[in-house]
Scaffold this motif. Structure first.
Motif, PDB file in Angstrom:
ATOM      1  N   ARG A  52       0.766  -1.109   0.035  1.00 14.83           N
ATOM      2  CA  ARG A  52       0.082   0.119  -0.002  1.00 14.83           C
ATOM      3  C   ARG A  52       0.746   1.286  -0.039  1.00 14.83           C
ATOM      4  O   ARG A  52       0.472   2.303  -0.700  1.00 14.83           O
ATOM      5  N   GLY A  53       1.897   1.166   0.815  1.00 18.06           N
ATOM      6  CA  GLY A  53       2.782   2.417   0.759  1.00 18.06           C
ATOM      7  C   GLY A  53       3.325   2.622  -0.574  1.00 18.06           C
ATOM      8  O   GLY A  53       3.333   3.916  -1.085  1.00 18.06           O
ATOM      9  N   SER A  54       4.008   1.774  -1.148  1.00 20.60           N
ATOM     10  CA  SER A  54       4.769   2.022  -2.227  1.00 20.60           C
ATOM     11  C   SER A  54       3.731   2.043  -3.310  1.00 20.60           C
ATOM     12  O   SER A  54       4.383   3.049  -4.348  1.00 20.60           O
ATOM     13  N   LYS A  55       2.564   1.502  -3.475  1.00 18.03           N
ATOM     14  CA  LYS A  55       1.705   1.832  -4.466  1.00 18.03           C
ATOM     15  C   LYS A  55       1.588   3.357  -4.456  1.00 18.03           C
ATOM     16  O   LYS A  55       1.419   4.086  -5.770  1.00 18.03           O
ATOM     17  N   GLU A  56       1.231   3.956  -3.321  1.00 20.76           N
ATOM     18  CA  GLU A  56       0.836   5.447  -3.388  1.00 20.76           C
ATOM     19  C   GLU A  56       2.067   6.482  -3.563  1.00 20.76           C
ATOM     20  O   GLU A  56       1.893   7.144  -4.398  1.00 20.76           O
ATOM     21  N   ILE A  57       3.044   6.041  -3.330  1.00 20.06           N
ATOM     22  CA  ILE A  57       4.298   6.659  -3.689  1.00 20.06           C
ATOM     23  C   ILE A  57       4.840   6.446  -5.114  1.00 20.06           C
ATOM     24  O   ILE A  57       5.245   7.766  -5.772  1.00 20.06           O
ATOM     25  N   ALA A  58       4.539   5.447  -5.789  1.00 18.77           N
ATOM     26  CA  ALA A  58       5.158   4.979  -7.125  1.00 18.77           C
ATOM     27  C   ALA A  58       3.983   5.921  -7.982  1.00 18.77           C
ATOM     28  O   ALA A  58       4.275   6.815  -8.988  1.00 18.77           O
ATOM     29  N   ALA A  59       2.681   5.929  -7.501  1.00 17.86           N
ATOM     30  CA  ALA A  59       1.772   6.535  -8.028  1.00 17.86           C
ATOM     31  C   ALA A  59       1.710   8.116  -8.242  1.00 17.86           C
ATOM     32  O   ALA A  59       1.679   8.907  -8.986  1.00 17.86           O
ATOM     33  N   TRP A  60       2.241   8.642  -6.716  1.00 16.93           N
ATOM     34  CA  TRP A  60       2.648  10.132  -6.673  1.00 16.93           C
ATOM     35  C   TRP A  60       3.665  10.486  -7.711  1.00 16.93           C
ATOM     36  O   TRP A  60       3.705  11.602  -8.317  1.00 16.93           O
ATOM     37  N   HIS A  61       4.862   9.613  -7.884  1.00 10.76           N
ATOM     38  CA  HIS A  61       5.784  10.078  -8.726  1.00 10.76           C
ATOM     39  C   HIS A  61       5.402  10.062 -10.257  1.00 10.76           C
ATOM     40  O   HIS A  61       5.706  10.900 -10.940  1.00 10.76           O
ATOM     41  N   LYS A  62       4.469   9.112 -10.547  1.00  8.94           N
ATOM     42  CA  LYS A  62       4.110   8.955 -11.876  1.00  8.94           C
ATOM     43  C   LYS A  62       3.093  10.258 -12.185  1.00  8.94           C
ATOM     44  O   LYS A  62       3.225  11.004 -13.345  1.00  8.94           O
ATOM     45  N   ASN A  63       2.180  10.623 -11.338  1.00  9.10           N
ATOM     46  CA  ASN A  63       1.249  11.619 -11.466  1.00  9.10           C
ATOM     47  C   ASN A  63       1.793  12.979 -11.350  1.00  9.10           C
ATOM     48  O   ASN A  63       1.381  13.842 -12.089  1.00  9.10           O
ATOM     49  N   ASN A  64       2.851  13.115 -10.814  1.00  8.35           N
ATOM     50  CA  ASN A  64       3.552  14.310 -10.849  1.00  8.35           C
ATOM     51  C   ASN A  64       4.750  14.461 -11.791  1.00  8.35           C
ATOM     52  O   ASN A  64       5.439  15.327 -11.851  1.00  8.35           O
ATOM     53  N   ILE A 123       7.482  12.790 -12.428  1.00 11.17           N
ATOM     54  CA  ILE A 123       8.982  12.596 -12.025  1.00 11.17           C
ATOM     55  C   ILE A 123       9.372  11.633 -12.818  1.00 11.17           C
ATOM     56  O   ILE A 123       8.978  10.540 -12.960  1.00 11.17           O
ATOM     57  N   ASN A 124      10.624  12.070 -13.066  1.00 10.01           N
ATOM     58  CA  ASN A 124      11.348  10.978 -14.153  1.00 10.01           C
ATOM     59  C   ASN A 124      12.225  10.120 -13.437  1.00 10.01           C
ATOM     60  O   ASN A 124      13.317  10.367 -12.825  1.00 10.01           O
ATOM     61  N   VAL A 125      11.783   9.074 -13.011  1.00  9.12           N
ATOM     62  CA  VAL A 125      12.500   7.957 -12.015  1.00  9.12           C
ATOM     63  C   VAL A 125      13.072   6.976 -13.077  1.00  9.12           C
ATOM     64  O   VAL A 125      12.346   6.349 -13.826  1.00  9.12           O
ATOM     65  N   VAL A 126      14.285   7.000 -13.382  1.00  6.11           N
ATOM     66  CA  VAL A 126      15.034   6.196 -14.425  1.00  6.11           C
ATOM     67  C   VAL A 126      15.495   4.778 -14.071  1.00  6.11           C
ATOM     68  O   VAL A 126      15.753   3.960 -14.787  1.00  6.11           O
ATOM     69  N   GLY A 127      15.123   4.704 -12.673  1.00  4.27           N
ATOM     70  CA  GLY A 127      15.513   3.169 -12.313  1.00  4.27           C
ATOM     71  C   GLY A 127      15.161   3.163 -10.738  1.00  4.27           C
ATOM     72  O   GLY A 127      15.460   3.925  -9.697  1.00  4.27           O
ATOM     73  N   VAL A 128      14.688   1.757 -10.265  1.00  4.06           N
ATOM     74  CA  VAL A 128      14.612   1.486  -8.968  1.00  4.06           C
ATOM     75  C   VAL A 128      14.896  -0.019  -8.625  1.00  4.06           C
ATOM     76  O   VAL A 128      14.856  -0.783  -9.231  1.00  4.06           O
ATOM     77  N   LEU A 129      15.593   0.292  -7.549  1.00  9.04           N
ATOM     78  CA  LEU A 129      16.080  -1.048  -6.856  1.00  9.04           C
ATOM     79  C   LEU A 129      15.370  -1.362  -5.455  1.00  9.04           C
ATOM     80  O   LEU A 129      15.195  -0.595  -4.702  1.00  9.04           O
ATOM     81  N   GLN A 130      14.775  -2.564  -5.463  1.00  8.21           N
ATOM     82  CA  GLN A 130      14.102  -2.994  -3.989  1.00  8.21           C
ATOM     83  C   GLN A 130      14.926  -3.972  -3.262  1.00  8.21           C
ATOM     84  O   GLN A 130      15.465  -4.822  -3.999  1.00  8.21           O
TER      85      GLN A 130
END
Length: 405
Positions: free
Chosen positions: A270-282, A284-291
């Motif tokens: 739930r937390g990452s879903k909201e954060i990833a959506a926030w970056h997409k909706n705003n 934000i050019n996220v060029v890579g994600v490491l989990q």
């Protein structure tokens, strides 16, 4: 996670709630939610609900390999336990506040064009070496011990909130006086108490391009002890050590780097879903994600397992090169199924995401999601988690570039 090619047929099976009768007052305290999960888990979910006297959940929608159910918030923990025990997935499902949002998620966003800006080169050895050389097992272990010391880090609990605040304070303490490009902030979530926490180092020359390293900071149990030393204090501890040495060695990335501790992963990302959506909706050019989710239990002969499903193939190749060339470790491939960790949230938004795991999924830590998920049951040291700190440091050095002293 990135869904495989979805079948075009969309089957509407039922719109009837699959919930036991409750009073209006209890329903207000136990809100209605929607979850999407792998269709391969449906029969087990039904059986699990029946076993505790709940009405069998009815599929609302099926699309390709994903199925949507309507549930109550109180049922999420039971669902998470099933996904771990039977399918080795954590959480293994994604939770949504609205039906429309859940339906939309069944068709993940295509890969973003901005990813074409990235070239996966290994040409920043000096910075990677500077960061890795300052890392210690003791520092990684101290963060595991800090987080595992809370009775539970469940997303609705007071101790879950306290653990986040303690982690924020620890990260804040790493920032030297006068270092104005580094900051720590909470990301609050309206539907539950536990916030996420983000440590940001602003890029020097490409500040609008963002590299994300993250892991979840919650643990599963709401009613018993849940230290979550491996799941996932270990992943948080691995990249906390990257933050520490980045500040110690005056690391100045070209791209902005965000280190994120996600709330509420265990109950549907739930937390990452909201954060990833926030970056997409705003935009934000996220060029890579490491989990980093579980890094301290060495269940396989190799050092790391690269999860190949619902992740980005090109970035996975880059990660393999980092593991062998920069960190000097061995690796293999593994799969973990639908929505098995927070990288799924980023993949669903079209961002390139990867996850190196502590072992192949089938050889993972059998103690997770129990009161026995302790440091002792991961060997008593943070030696394995230290490897993932070094992998993450190299990933940051080679994707965000920049210099360190």
């Amino acid at each position: 996670m990135r869904l495989k090619r979805l079948l075009p047929a969309l089957m509407l099976l039922s719109t009837t709630p699959a919930l036991a009768e409750k009073s209006p007052a209890s329903l207000k305290k136990d809100p209605e939610l929607w979850v999407t999960l792998g269709t391969d888990t449906v029969e087990s979910v039904r059986e699990s609900f029946r076993s505790v006297g709940w009405e069998e959940p009815t599929q609302e929608l099926v699309k390709g390999e994903a199925t949507m159910f309507r549930v109550r918030e109180s049922q999420l923990e039971k669902l998470a336990t099933l996904m771990h025990e039977k399918f080795n997935r954590c959480a293994g499902f994604m939770t949504y506040e609205t039906r429309d949002e859940a339906i939309a998620s069944l068709t993940p966003a295509p890969a973003l064009a901005t990813q074409n800006l990235v070239t996966y080169t290994l040409d920043n050895a000096a910075t990677a070496t500077a960061l890795m050389s300052s890392m210690t097992e003791a520092n990684v272990r101290s963060t595991i011990t800090l987080l595992a010391g809370y009775t539970t880090r469940y997303y609705t609990s007071t101790t879950g909130v306290n653990a986040v605040n303690a982690l924020r304070s620890k990260w804040q303490g790493f920032i030297p006086a006068g270092r104005t490009d580094a900051s720590v902030a909470l990301f609050t979530h309206a539907a539950w108490a536990q916030p996420s926490v983000i440590f940001t180092i602003r890029g020097s020359t490409l500040p609008d391009e963002v590299v994300v390293v993250g892991g979840h900071l919650d643990s599963i149990s709401s009613g018993s002890t849940a230290p979550g030393a491996d799941d996932n204090a270990s992943g948080i501890a691995s990249f906390t050590e990257v933050i520490r040495v980045a500040m110690l060695r005056n690391y100045r990335p070209q791209r902005t780097v965000k280190f994120i501790g996600y709330a509420a992963e265990e109950v549907g990302l739930r937390g990452s879903k909201e954060i990833a959506a926030w970056h997409k909706n705003n935009g934000i050019n996220v060029v890579g994600v490491l989990q980093l989710d579980m890094t301290n239990y060495k269940g396989s002969s190799v050092d790391a397992a690269i999860i190949t499903d619902y992740t980005n193939a090109a970035q996975n190749t880059f990660l393999r090169n980092i593991i062998t060339t920069r960190a000097g470790y061995t690796h293999t491939n593994s799969t973990c199924g639908y929505a098995c960790s927070d990288h799924a949230s980023w993949t669903n938004q079209g961002f390139a995401a990867s996850i190196p795991h502590e072992a192949t999924v089938s050889a993972g830590n059998r103690y997770i999601h129990t009161s026995s998920d302790t440091l002792t049951n991961s060997g008593g040291t943070a030696n394995h988690a230290l490897k993932f700190a070094r992998i993450a440091a190299s990933y940051v050095a080679e994707l965000a570039k920049g210099t360190a002293q």
